[in-house]
Design a protein around this motif. Structure first.
Motif, PDB file in Angstrom:
ATOM      1  N   TYR A   9      -3.925  -1.214  -7.239  1.00 26.46           N
ATOM      2  CA  TYR A   9      -4.706  -0.317  -6.383  1.00 26.46           C
ATOM      3  C   TYR A   9      -4.525  -0.661  -4.912  1.00 26.46           C
ATOM      4  N   HIS A  47      -3.554  12.341 -10.464  1.00 26.46           N
ATOM      5  CA  HIS A  47      -3.091  13.190  -9.362  1.00 26.46           C
ATOM      6  C   HIS A  47      -2.859  12.402  -8.083  1.00 26.46           C
ATOM      7  N   GLU A  48      -1.964  12.941  -7.285  1.00 20.41           N
ATOM      8  CA  GLU A  48      -1.721  12.439  -5.935  1.00 20.41           C
ATOM      9  C   GLU A  48      -1.528  13.671  -5.067  1.00 20.41           C
ATOM     10  N   LEU A  50      -0.962  14.915  -1.015  1.00 24.33           N
ATOM     11  CA  LEU A  50      -0.709  14.569   0.378  1.00 24.33           C
ATOM     12  C   LEU A  50      -1.058  15.765   1.244  1.00 24.33           C
ATOM     13  N   LYS A  74      -2.021   6.660   3.348  1.00 29.22           N
ATOM     14  CA  LYS A  74      -3.137   5.837   2.873  1.00 29.22           C
ATOM     15  C   LYS A  74      -4.186   5.661   3.963  1.00 29.22           C
ATOM     16  N   MET A  78      -5.397   9.237   1.644  1.00 23.49           N
ATOM     17  CA  MET A  78      -4.757   9.704   0.418  1.00 23.49           C
ATOM     18  C   MET A  78      -4.974   8.699  -0.711  1.00 23.49           C
ATOM     19  N   THR A  79      -5.281   9.205  -1.896  1.00 27.25           N
ATOM     20  CA  THR A  79      -5.347   8.390  -3.104  1.00 27.25           C
ATOM     21  C   THR A  79      -4.009   8.540  -3.808  1.00 27.25           C
ATOM     22  N   THR A  80      -3.330   7.422  -4.048  1.00 24.29           N
ATOM     23  CA  THR A  80      -2.016   7.487  -4.682  1.00 24.29           C
ATOM     24  C   THR A  80      -2.157   7.748  -6.181  1.00 24.29           C
ATOM     25  N   LEU A  81      -1.040   8.051  -6.811  1.00 31.02           N
ATOM     26  CA  LEU A  81      -1.006   8.291  -8.250  1.00 31.02           C
ATOM     27  C   LEU A  81      -1.546   7.076  -9.012  1.00 31.02           C
ATOM     28  N   GLN A  83      -3.499   4.668  -7.816  1.00 31.23           N
ATOM     29  CA  GLN A  83      -4.923   4.490  -7.526  1.00 31.23           C
ATOM     30  C   GLN A  83      -5.779   5.434  -8.364  1.00 31.23           C
ATOM     31  N   ASP A  84      -5.353   6.681  -8.498  1.00 32.82           N
ATOM     32  CA  ASP A  84      -6.109   7.628  -9.316  1.00 32.82           C
ATOM     33  C   ASP A  84      -6.117   7.179 -10.774  1.00 32.82           C
TER      34      ASP A  84
END
Length: 105
Positions: A9, A47-48, A50, A74, A78-81, A83-84
């Protein structure tokens, strides 16, 4: 396994989001006859998204470095793939093993 989740994360962000405590519960698929011993039923999407700011558009147009774009995204929330996926594994919708299989090279 907490350390693995935190590293994936982003340790600092993860520790702010979910500090370690003894009550932390991580989930794993157990398996039964209904799910063919996989421990999973149905699908859960990760999901990701941008959303491009003016600065991000400039980086894209000038063929900026991917590392710069990721850092900017970030910093803009943005929440990355991954991180989600970590968040969904903490909710019990999947487990981190499945997240690694689809989102981490």
């Amino acid at each position: 396994e907490y350390d693995e989740l935190a590293e994936a994360y982003g340790r600092q962000a993860f520790e702010q989001l979910h500090p370690y405590d003894e009550a932390l519960m991580l989930y794993r698929g157990k398996g039964c006859a209904t799910c063919s011993k996989t421990g999973y039923r149905g699908r859960a999407a990760i999901h990701e998204l941008l959303i491009t700011s003016d600065e991000m558009k400039r980086l894209i147009q000038t063929k900026g470095r991917v590392a710069e774009m990721l850092a900017l995204a970030k910093s803009e929330g943005m929440t990355t793939l991954v991180q989600d996926g970590v968040l969904k594994s903490l909710q019990g919708l999947t487990d981190f093993r499945q997240v690694k299989a689809v989102a981490i090279k």
